[in-house]
Design a protein around this motif. Structure first.
Motif, short mmCIF file in Angstrom:
data_model
loop_
_atom_site.label_atom_id
_atom_site.label_comp_id
_atom_site.label_asym_id
_atom_site.label_seq_id
_atom_site.Cartn_x
_atom_site.Cartn_y
_atom_site.Cartn_z
N GLU A 131 41.00 58.24 34.27
CA GLU A 131 39.61 58.49 33.90
C GLU A 131 38.79 58.88 35.13
O GLU A 131 37.97 59.82 35.07
N GLU A 135 37.02 62.50 35.59
CA GLU A 135 35.55 62.52 35.67
C GLU A 135 35.10 62.81 37.09
O GLU A 135 33.93 62.64 37.42
N GLU A 169 37.91 58.85 24.31
CA GLU A 169 36.75 58.05 23.93
C GLU A 169 35.44 58.82 24.05
O GLU A 169 34.45 58.50 23.39
N LYS A 170 35.44 59.86 24.89
CA LYS A 170 34.21 60.64 25.10
C LYS A 170 34.32 62.06 24.53
O LYS A 170 33.41 62.85 24.72
N ASN A 171 35.43 62.35 23.84
CA ASN A 171 35.68 63.72 23.35
C ASN A 171 35.70 64.73 24.49
O ASN A 171 35.43 65.92 24.28
N THR A 372 30.99 68.27 29.29
CA THR A 372 32.32 67.83 29.69
C THR A 372 32.55 68.17 31.16
O THR A 372 32.30 69.31 31.58
#
Length: 404
Positions: A131, A135, A169-171, A372
């Motif tokens: 993650e 990110e 979880e965040k698409n 995104t």
């Protein structure tokens, strides 16, 4: 003609760093690769695959034999799915760390290879998660050595510095690009690809076409990327119908695999823009959506948007599938409809509505395209201004076919 769109005063990077063993029988080179790993003191590997293709293709028999002959031990993570997610990467990375793996071998298509590349980064960056990687909370400069045995003719991931993994979880479906994830060795053996199902054959090849349509038209493209693009579309147009008719035709598989390989190198140099930036929200929302199908549904509307900005380049690149283009900006509609007609001719007939997307979903998709991580960078190098209205128009025009 495309030369007219090149600014000769712009300095570009030309990239190609992986040693790819390419051709029928290339899987036998795994023995030489294992010998080289052993000579480097690498005897413990993590193997990253999907559920079954690594065995069904016959690749696994060659790999395990080479491991045994060279005293290489391994742990095997076999849970990667299409559109891999960060949980896959974290689980495989933990398995690698617990085992003390020194290198990563991926066997599969782009999903397995991209997940494997991500695992290789975490192997050299303990304490971080997938993650955090996707990110952009840390910037890796090292990864464990990467070996890729490619089983599809689509992504080009076996020869470039890109990887894509979803944060479900965040698409989010971000992309990363780091020099440390060029594979050390890759294998492209067309004989391992003859078992691809009809839809896989269709959509991985459409993925390759999208790679070069985008790579040849970004703001940072190069003559190299464009020259490869011209070759890719010609090859896919010629050999995709052959492979669809006769999946065991090795000549067709060879040239489709070559097209996908050089398409991967093309976008390693030219990068990507609208089609991938807008597809990632589609499969971020629906992880079961085939990536190549998502691209196919968007491509005609993207062509309509970008053609006036790069008419000479696109006239050359699209010539095999849309004959008669002259490089006039006025041909945007003709080019878009011609590309859609070609997609339909190879069996890609679905549009967004056919996959359950509605006009009421467009605003969410637009927000994901701009929010995104990493996708803003792709939109920023599109050949036209990637406003929210422009993106909304592409999604809206992709709901239904142009050609009634």
């Amino acid at each position: 003609m495309w030369e007219k769109d090149i600014d000769i005063n712009e300095v570009r990077e030309i990239r190609s760093r992986t040693l790819v063993y390419f051709g029928v029988g290339a899987i036998n080179k795994i023995s030489d690769i294992c010998k080289d790993l052993k000579a480097k003191g690498i005897t413990k590997l993590v193997v990253v695959t999907g559920h079954g293709a690594y065995k069904k293709t016959g690749a696994w028999d060659h790999v395990t034999k080479a491991f045994a002959e060279n005293g290489i031990t391994y742990v095997h993570y076999d849970k990667v799915t299409p559109n891999p997610n960060t949980h896959h990467v974290n689980e495989a990375a933990k398995m690698a760390a617990d085992f003390g793996a020194q290198a990563m071998l991926a066997i599969g298509g782009g999903s397995a290879i991209d997940a494997g590349k991500s695992v290789a980064i975490l192997m050299k960056n303990p304490g971080h998660t997938a993650e955090e990687l996707y990110e952009f909370k840390f910037t890796p400069t090292e990864a464990a050595p990467i070996i890729a045995i490619n089983l599809t003719h689509g992504t080009g991931s076996e020869a470039n510095r890109f990887a894509v993994v979803s944060i479900e979880e965040k698409n989010f479906k971000p992309a990363i690009a780091y020099d440390c994830i060029y594979p050390l060795y890759s294998i492209d053996d067309p004989a391992l690809m003859t078992g691809l199902a009809e839809n896989q054959t269709r959509y991985v090849s459409i993925d390759a076409v999208n790679h070069v349509v985008e790579a040849s038209t970004t703001k940072v493209t190069s003559p190299y990327a464009i020259d490869l693009a011209v070759a890719v579309v010609k090859l896919v147009n010629e050999y995709l119908p052959v492979a669809l008719k006769d999946p065991t035709n090795l000549e067709a598989r060879y040239f489709l695999a070559y097209a996908a390989l050089i398409a991967g190198i093309s976008f390693d140099n030219g990068m990507l823009h609208y089609t991938h930036a807008l597809e990632h929200p589609l499969s971020g929302v629906n992880p079961h959506l085939t990536h190549g199908l998502g691209l196919a549904m968007l491509l005609p509307a993207v062509i309509k948007n970008i053609y006036p900005a790069k008419p000479a380049t696109l006239a050359d690149v699209l010539a095999p599938i849309v004959p008669g283009l002259t490089g006039c900006a006025c041909e945007a509609e003709k080019a878009a409809q011609g590309v859609e007609k070609w997609l339909f001719s190879v069996g890609s007939t679905h549009k967004l509505e056919d996959e359950g997307f509605k006009s009421s979903d467009v605003d969410k998709l637009v927000d994901l395209a701009f929010n995104t991580p990493s996708l803003g960078g792709l939109l920023g190098i599109a050949p036209t201004e990637a406003t929210k209205e422009a993106v909304r128009t592409i999604y809206t025009e992709s709901l239904k076919p142009y050609n009634k």
